[in-house]
Scaffold this motif. Structure first.
Motif, mmCIF file in Angstrom:
data_model
loop_
_atom_site.group_PDB
_atom_site.id
_atom_site.type_symbol
_atom_site.label_atom_id
_atom_site.label_comp_id
_atom_site.label_asym_id
_atom_site.label_seq_id
_atom_site.Cartn_x
_atom_site.Cartn_y
_atom_site.Cartn_z
ATOM 1 N N HIS A 107 0.823 -1.207 0.000
ATOM 2 C CA HIS A 107 0.000 0.000 0.000
ATOM 3 C C HIS A 107 0.854 1.253 0.000
ATOM 4 O O HIS A 107 0.707 2.123 -0.850
ATOM 5 C CB HIS A 107 -0.892 0.037 1.242
ATOM 6 C CG HIS A 107 -2.081 -0.830 1.146
ATOM 7 N ND1 HIS A 107 -3.180 -0.500 0.389
ATOM 8 C CD2 HIS A 107 -2.357 -2.030 1.698
ATOM 9 C CE1 HIS A 107 -4.062 -1.468 0.482
ATOM 10 N NE2 HIS A 107 -3.603 -2.411 1.268
ATOM 11 N N VAL A 161 0.612 -12.003 1.640
ATOM 12 C CA VAL A 161 0.102 -12.542 2.897
ATOM 13 C C VAL A 161 -1.359 -12.170 3.073
ATOM 14 O O VAL A 161 -1.733 -11.016 2.939
ATOM 15 C CB VAL A 161 0.905 -12.009 4.091
ATOM 16 C CG1 VAL A 161 0.371 -12.599 5.383
ATOM 17 C CG2 VAL A 161 2.378 -12.338 3.930
ATOM 18 N N ASP A 163 -4.583 -12.459 5.758
ATOM 19 C CA ASP A 163 -4.961 -12.894 7.093
ATOM 20 C C ASP A 163 -6.422 -12.617 7.328
ATOM 21 O O ASP A 163 -6.999 -11.671 6.805
ATOM 22 C CB ASP A 163 -4.109 -12.208 8.155
ATOM 23 C CG ASP A 163 -3.972 -10.746 7.875
ATOM 24 O OD1 ASP A 163 -4.993 -10.044 7.857
ATOM 25 O OD2 ASP A 163 -2.835 -10.298 7.648
ATOM 26 N N GLU A 225 -11.872 -16.992 1.423
ATOM 27 C CA GLU A 225 -10.652 -16.197 1.557
ATOM 28 C C GLU A 225 -9.707 -16.466 0.385
ATOM 29 O O GLU A 225 -9.102 -15.545 -0.165
ATOM 30 C CB GLU A 225 -9.984 -16.536 2.892
ATOM 31 C CG GLU A 225 -8.936 -15.539 3.331
ATOM 32 C CD GLU A 225 -9.550 -14.189 3.658
ATOM 33 O OE1 GLU A 225 -8.797 -13.231 3.817
ATOM 34 O OE2 GLU A 225 -10.813 -14.082 3.749
ATOM 35 N N GLU A 228 -10.786 -14.741 -2.583
ATOM 36 C CA GLU A 228 -10.484 -13.310 -2.552
ATOM 37 C C GLU A 228 -9.026 -13.001 -2.836
ATOM 38 O O GLU A 228 -8.709 -11.978 -3.412
ATOM 39 C CB GLU A 228 -10.913 -12.712 -1.212
ATOM 40 C CG GLU A 228 -12.380 -12.305 -1.268
ATOM 41 C CD GLU A 228 -12.969 -12.003 0.096
ATOM 42 O OE1 GLU A 228 -12.249 -12.161 1.101
ATOM 43 O OE2 GLU A 228 -14.142 -11.608 0.151
ATOM 44 N N ILE A 229 -8.160 -13.901 -2.435
ATOM 45 C CA ILE A 229 -6.751 -13.725 -2.809
ATOM 46 C C ILE A 229 -6.657 -13.680 -4.323
ATOM 47 O O ILE A 229 -5.874 -12.953 -4.904
ATOM 48 C CB ILE A 229 -5.891 -14.901 -2.287
ATOM 49 C CG1 ILE A 229 -5.806 -14.879 -0.766
ATOM 50 C CG2 ILE A 229 -4.473 -14.847 -2.877
ATOM 51 C CD1 ILE A 229 -5.025 -16.033 -0.183
ATOM 52 N N ASP A 234 -10.664 -6.998 -6.330
ATOM 53 C CA ASP A 234 -10.228 -6.392 -5.081
ATOM 54 C C ASP A 234 -8.947 -5.589 -5.220
ATOM 55 O O ASP A 234 -8.467 -5.013 -4.252
ATOM 56 C CB ASP A 234 -10.036 -7.475 -4.023
ATOM 57 C CG ASP A 234 -11.335 -7.723 -3.282
ATOM 58 O OD1 ASP A 234 -12.178 -6.813 -3.287
ATOM 59 O OD2 ASP A 234 -11.496 -8.808 -2.722
ATOM 60 N N ASN A 236 -6.693 -2.741 -5.581
ATOM 61 C CA ASN A 236 -6.817 -1.301 -5.375
ATOM 62 C C ASN A 236 -6.137 -0.515 -6.485
ATOM 63 O O ASN A 236 -5.128 -0.952 -7.027
ATOM 64 C CB ASN A 236 -6.152 -0.913 -4.058
ATOM 65 C CG ASN A 236 -7.144 -0.785 -2.934
ATOM 66 O OD1 ASN A 236 -8.274 -0.359 -3.152
ATOM 67 N ND2 ASN A 236 -6.724 -1.144 -1.738
ATOM 68 N N TYR A 238 -4.469 3.260 -7.002
ATOM 69 C CA TYR A 238 -4.097 4.519 -6.374
ATOM 70 C C TYR A 238 -4.072 5.596 -7.435
ATOM 71 O O TYR A 238 -3.684 5.363 -8.569
ATOM 72 C CB TYR A 238 -2.734 4.390 -5.699
ATOM 73 C CG TYR A 238 -2.796 3.506 -4.499
ATOM 74 C CD1 TYR A 238 -2.699 2.133 -4.626
ATOM 75 C CD2 TYR A 238 -3.015 4.035 -3.228
ATOM 76 C CE1 TYR A 238 -2.791 1.302 -3.528
ATOM 77 C CE2 TYR A 238 -3.105 3.210 -2.114
ATOM 78 C CZ TYR A 238 -2.987 1.852 -2.274
ATOM 79 O OH TYR A 238 -3.085 1.037 -1.191
ATOM 80 N N HIS A 266 -14.505 6.899 -9.795
ATOM 81 C CA HIS A 266 -15.124 5.583 -9.648
ATOM 82 C C HIS A 266 -14.181 4.463 -10.054
ATOM 83 O O HIS A 266 -13.647 4.467 -11.158
ATOM 84 C CB HIS A 266 -16.411 5.517 -10.472
ATOM 85 C CG HIS A 266 -17.481 6.392 -9.916
ATOM 86 N ND1 HIS A 266 -17.647 7.702 -10.307
ATOM 87 C CD2 HIS A 266 -18.402 6.160 -8.956
ATOM 88 C CE1 HIS A 266 -18.645 8.230 -9.624
ATOM 89 N NE2 HIS A 266 -19.126 7.322 -8.793
#
Lengths: 348, 348
Positions: A107, A161, A163, A225, A228-229, A234, A236, A238, A266
């Motif tokens: 990030h 990683v 979690d 999970e 989703e990995i 998902d 992002n 920037y 958006h």
DNA sequence: TTTTAGCACTCAACTAAATAGAGTGCTAAT
DNA sequence: ATTAGCACTCTATTTAGTTGAGTGCTAAAA
């Protein structure tokens, strides 16, 4: 498709585009004759300009104005004319490595580099987080946190990683958890993550339930999970330097400005904007080459950054079609190289 | 400090502000007399308006224009006049709970709610990620990933998970790692994270080195990682709806617009903007009440969201001083309540 | 004493006309 | 093939004139 222009037409087109990139106004024959030493008079340039317009490389806003480059003109410039000598990369590289040191995590790095890229190019910039495909889980750990909370940690073979806190109704003692953990390690690590689907989980769950008592819930969560990995939605994006957009006179039209900012606002449209082929090193989309019609007065420069030779993310710069292509392209190239290195490093 | 106005002045001020919020133009006495049934003529209103101006509640852009509310006028409106009846919250609550279900992780939730808040208010919005203070580590796990890579996972007592890949030169076998892990659990869990400083780590490191051979590197990294868990600079801010800014006529001035967008572009100024007292439920900063002078034609509504009764993050809405305060304030209230619940839930 | 009708005055915003000037296209000479 | 010269075009800017919303003040009415 694109036929090469003769040398004089090329020089004149080159001069007009360079002049227009600086001034943002239509360029007249007299300006070119005076400022650029082409050895011909303005009248000759005038004739050539009329030809270039007929060929589609130039446009005339109205009869008594100079010419501005068309999208085709810019395309010719980017593909053939443009001087590709890079910017001075020392300062850029230095600044980037400083960011990388100061920031933690993907990030921080990606958002820092997005800002920096916009400060160097003076255009709006977008960078997607790295996306990992065809990966394997190299590590799975189920950790008991409290009596009814487990922490599931999964590590992919490229170092990502994940979690997840899991609330369990069932009371699982440490021995049982260790058992499940070992079971999971056997069943889901070192396998291509794409194969770990619902069916597979149903199967191994049955197998486990034969051995120990277990509620379904846990496997559902693990399954989700892992999905989703693997889920590109998902990822992002920037974005930085939106205020630089206002420096460009082509965005003085508030209505148009709003349309552009709305796209940047958006995630879905932004992702569409920054879509590019994975196998190209750099892609320049000029004006109407952009799918979205709101973007057809803009150009976008997009590069992939990579791990090994696999594209894992995109770097984009957005500006008016009258963009300083050479500077932007070389900056984007450098930044994508460096980001590739950094991400590969983090990933080792 | 603020003296109450007599009833007629109040009604007139109220009417002027409401009218101005709708039209964004100076409001004249005749408009008020016609549209709002105050039982007096425009001449009387005119006299009262002159009084209100003298008292500082209204301003006149120029002699022959109507009046606009001053910051003091808006302040009086927000504190005393404003009808605090909420918006219809059903749809808002429903939409928010949908987001929460669909999104994973704090990132997803916070960014989704930021977008949603801007769509409901039609203003630019900002939400900070939750920040945890005075926390303890409840779980520490050192996991061997490869021969020279360890994964350090730390869980705080409020459920925040930090993970860090550590490259080690030293070759540590599983037994040793387990030993170090147990040592760490004893030394750093269940202690206020603020006390785990460099000194403390130097101390326990000495202690450990007496028992087993270990390079310094590992403890430095753990120390650094804990600092980062505790570092408010790393808190992300999500921002949404910047394009709504352009809907407001007060931002038609491109120069001013650029200043505002520039503040939203940079994390540091953005964090400054959204600063507010932790113990206040909601804070409304009108015009010059904002510190940054570029923001003095804007208003900001900021609420805390909480875990238990401790503020862990901020929700902010940015608009012109001519903001629809009642709608924004009640929306922000609802969203901060819901976000508090969601974050507390995630945290359980 | 308070309210209101009436009116002269102000000033930004809009409209229309006048002007300037950058640039073109064409023609005729080089 | 090139270029000087010139009439023509069209936007942008300036200027002057007009409109109209709104005020403040005064004097009459309540």
């Amino acid at each position: 498709m694109v036929k090469n222009l003769d040398e004089r037409k090329s020089s004149i087109l080159h001069a007009i585009i360079q002049e227009h990139i600086i001034t943002a106004s239509p360029v007249g024959s007299r300006t070119i004759a005076k400022k650029y030493d082409l050895g011909v008079s303005s009248a000759t340039i005038r004739n050539e300009m009329a030809d270039l317009e007929e060929l589609g490389y130039l446009e005339q806003p109205h009869t008594s104005a100079g010419r501005i480059p068309s999208d085709k003109g810019y395309r010719y410039y980017v593909d053939i004319l443009m001087n590709n000598k890079g910017i001075n990369s020392d300062k850029l590289i230095k600044t980037l490595s400083e960011i990388t040191k100061a920031k933690k995590g993907i990030h921080g790095i990606v958002s820092g580099i997005t800002t920096m890229l916009s400060e160097f190019t003076k255009y709006a910039t977008m960078i997607t987080e790295p996306e990992f495909k065809n990966i394997k889980l190299s590590e799975v750990q189920l950790i008991k946190v409290t009596n009814n909370k487990l922490l599931l940690v999964m590590v992919t073979d490229n170092g990502f990683v994940s979690d997840k806190m899991i609330n369990i109704q069932q009371d699982l003692d440490k021995r049982k958890i260790r058992y499940i953990n070992n079971f999971l390690v056997n069943k889901i690590t070192d396998k291509n993550i794409n194969n770990l689907d619902k069916n597979y989980f149903d199967e191994i769950e049955d197998e486990l339930i034969k051995k120990i008592n277990l509620s379904q819930q846990l496997f559902n969560i693990i399954n989700k999970e892992i999905k989703e990995i693997n889920d590109p939605r998902d990822i992002n994006i920037y974005i930085g330097g939106t205020s630089y957009i206002l420096d460009q006179p082509e965005f003085n039209d508030i209505e148009y400005l709003k349309k552009v900012l709305n796209i940047l606002d958006h995630e879905d449209t932004l992702k569409k904007l920054i879509t590019a082929e994975n196998n190209k090193e750099i892609e320049v989309r000029i004006g109407h080459e952009n799918e979205m019609k709101e973007m057809q007065r803009c150009s976008v420069v997009i590069a992939n950054y990579t791990i090994g030779d696999k594209a894992v993310g995109k770097i984009g710069v957005l500006g008016p079609t009258r963009m300083e292509y050479p500077r932007v392209i070389s900056t984007v190239n450098i930044v994508s190289d460096i980001l590739s290195k950094i991400i590969s490093e983090v990933n080792k």
